[in-house]
Design an enzyme around this catalytic site. Structure first.
Site, mmCIF file in Angstrom:
data_model
loop_
_atom_site.group_PDB
_atom_site.id
_atom_site.type_symbol
_atom_site.label_atom_id
_atom_site.label_comp_id
_atom_site.label_asym_id
_atom_site.label_seq_id
_atom_site.Cartn_x
_atom_site.Cartn_y
_atom_site.Cartn_z
ATOM 1 N N SER A 75 16.520 101.306 67.848
ATOM 2 C CA SER A 75 16.602 102.262 68.951
ATOM 3 C C SER A 75 16.238 103.673 68.483
ATOM 4 C CB SER A 75 18.018 102.285 69.522
ATOM 5 O OG SER A 75 18.417 101.007 69.957
ATOM 6 N N GLU B 228 28.327 85.215 70.120
ATOM 7 C CA GLU B 228 28.657 84.056 69.297
ATOM 8 C C GLU B 228 29.034 84.478 67.877
ATOM 9 O OE1 GLU B 228 26.326 82.955 72.753
ATOM 10 O OE2 GLU B 228 25.965 84.410 71.148
ATOM 11 N N GLY C 124 18.237 100.472 60.664
ATOM 12 C CA GLY C 124 17.349 99.354 60.346
ATOM 13 C C GLY C 124 18.132 98.184 59.801
ATOM 14 N N SER D 223 18.626 94.714 62.015
ATOM 15 C CA SER D 223 18.081 93.456 62.533
ATOM 16 C C SER D 223 16.622 93.261 62.135
ATOM 17 C CB SER D 223 18.203 93.422 64.054
ATOM 18 O OG SER D 223 19.548 93.445 64.456
ATOM 19 N N GLU E 123 30.322 101.052 64.914
ATOM 20 C CA GLU E 123 29.306 100.718 65.913
ATOM 21 C C GLU E 123 29.860 99.864 67.048
ATOM 22 O OE1 GLU E 123 25.030 98.340 66.248
ATOM 23 O OE2 GLU E 123 25.767 98.979 64.290
#
Length: 390
Positions: free
Chosen positions: A170, A377, A136, A138, A255
């Site tokens: 996810s 970015e 958890g 974003s 990750e």
């Protein structure tokens, strides 16, 4: 003149020769398992192919929780060993999504920051392929800027209450628990990364609602998770309150650097190569395109393996991990583009032909490659700052 800090880039290190035997064992297992259980290889299998039974069979061979110490139910092996197993699973398009997040980043986070109680509760079950996690981080309107998260953690008697919303979570509809990054102290605009904390939250806790975010195909991998005054006891704070940013940055090294950032499309690349090899009138230009992709894959694989070596030594890998993720996910998109433009086969998710089916999956998943795990970015900014270019 800008000086690049090359000390932040770990030196190239080849994989040790002794891992060849492990690689052979995993390949033989995958051949047998696919024949016995009839699973289908997929693009993006680490997100899209959820199969708890496969995870348990993998665990029976000692290939989950490989880096977990034996006293916590693991196998005490190296990140290099885990890297080799991971490569083979992804290249085969195996159904690994159930255990993926838990094994990839929950394990090292618990080993680095977890209490003994947390480790005893979760690590043996992860290593056995019976406990699955989500992440958890974003949030709506936050994206890759994790310092702007709005989920609040308010201290209450015996623990904390969490309120907020997480997105792109996810597997949350299948998972047992997730790590939640929340703001536990008022935002100081001059020090935006301070005042964040992490919590281990069971997904069946009162006050949690899981809402599906479906793909255009109707598939359900992602979720919006809403927390409404969810109580988390003090014993389930991960690490030190207020140190969430430092902890999350460390987790992102795991990750972002793994083989899944370059091998999500490997089943499609394999099918593309097979199709060209079977065509007696193959276009030389298509062969040249394939050769260029394989050359880039070799380079990216060495970058990812070098990060795994650094992690085995306990070194920080935030910067090289961001580089692997940015370069790797762009490469994955180019694999899909090359497969789509260098053959006369159309994409068809229902095609009995592996190439047409995998191409359809690749086209549908490509938009997410450069977003998940941090947008391109954001990652380029991380790399530029780390090298002293910004």
């Amino acid at each position: 003149m800008t000086t690049v800090n090359t000390a932040l880039i770990p030196p190239y290190r080849a994989l040790p020769p002794e891992v060849a035997a492990l690689r052979g064992e995993v390949r033989a297992f995958l051949d047998r398992d696919r024949a016995a259980h009839q699973w289908t290889p997929h693009v993006d299998s680490w997100i899209s192919s959820w199969d708890p039974a496969f995870s348990e069979r993998l665990a029976e061979h000692g290939w989950l929780g490989m880096t977990v110490p034996v006293e916590y139910g693991g196998h005490g092996r190296s990140h290099i060993d885990r890297f080799v197993v991971t490569e083979e699973l992804l290249a085969a398009g195996a159904p690994v999504a159930a255990h993926w997040v838990a094994d990839r980043q929950v394990v090292p986070a618990l080993l680095s920051y977890g209490t003994d109680e947390q480790r005893q509760r979760y690590l043996p079950e992860i290593a056995a392929g019976r406990c699955f996690f989500a992440i958890g981080m974003s949030e709506p309107e936050s994206g890759s800027d994790l310092a702007s998260v709005r989920t609040r953690a308010v201290p209450v008697d015996g623990g904390w209450e969490l309120t907020g919303t997480k997105v792109w979570t996810s597997g949350a509809h299948h998972a047992h628990a997730f790590f939640v990054l929340a703001r536990s102290a008022p935002l100081d605009p001059a020090h935006r990364h301070d005042g964040l904390s992490q919590f281990v939250v069971p997904l069946d806790s009162p006050g949690i609602e899981i809402r599906p975010i479906r793909l255009l195909t109707g598939q359900h991998h992602f979720n919006e998770v809403v927390l409404d005054h969810v109580f988390v006891p003090d014993s389930m704070v991960l690490g030190t309150p207020g140190q969430g940013w430092r902890q999350v940055s460390s987790e992102l090294g795991f990750e972002r650097s793994g083989p899944e950032r370059i091998l999500s499309t490997q089943p499609l690349l394999n099918a593309f190569a097979d199709r060209l090899a079977a065509n007696a009138d193959v276009d030389p230009a298509a062969v040249a395109v394939l050769g260029g992709l394989v050359a880039r894959l070799s380079t990216l694989r060495q970058l990812s393996a070098t990060v795994a070596t650094a992690l085995s030594r306990g070194a920080s890998a935030d910067l090289p991990a961001a580089l692997v993720k940015d370069l790797g996910t762009r490469y994955e998109g180019e694999v899909v583009e090359a497969a789509a433009t260098s053959t006369d086969v159309g994409a068809d998710p229902h095609s009995p032909d592996d190439f047409g089916r995998l191409l359809a999956e690749g086209l549908l998943h490509t938009p997410g490659f450069t977003l998940r795990g941090g947008t391109s970015e954001i990652l380029r900014g991380v790399v530029a700052r780390g090298l002293g270019l910004r």
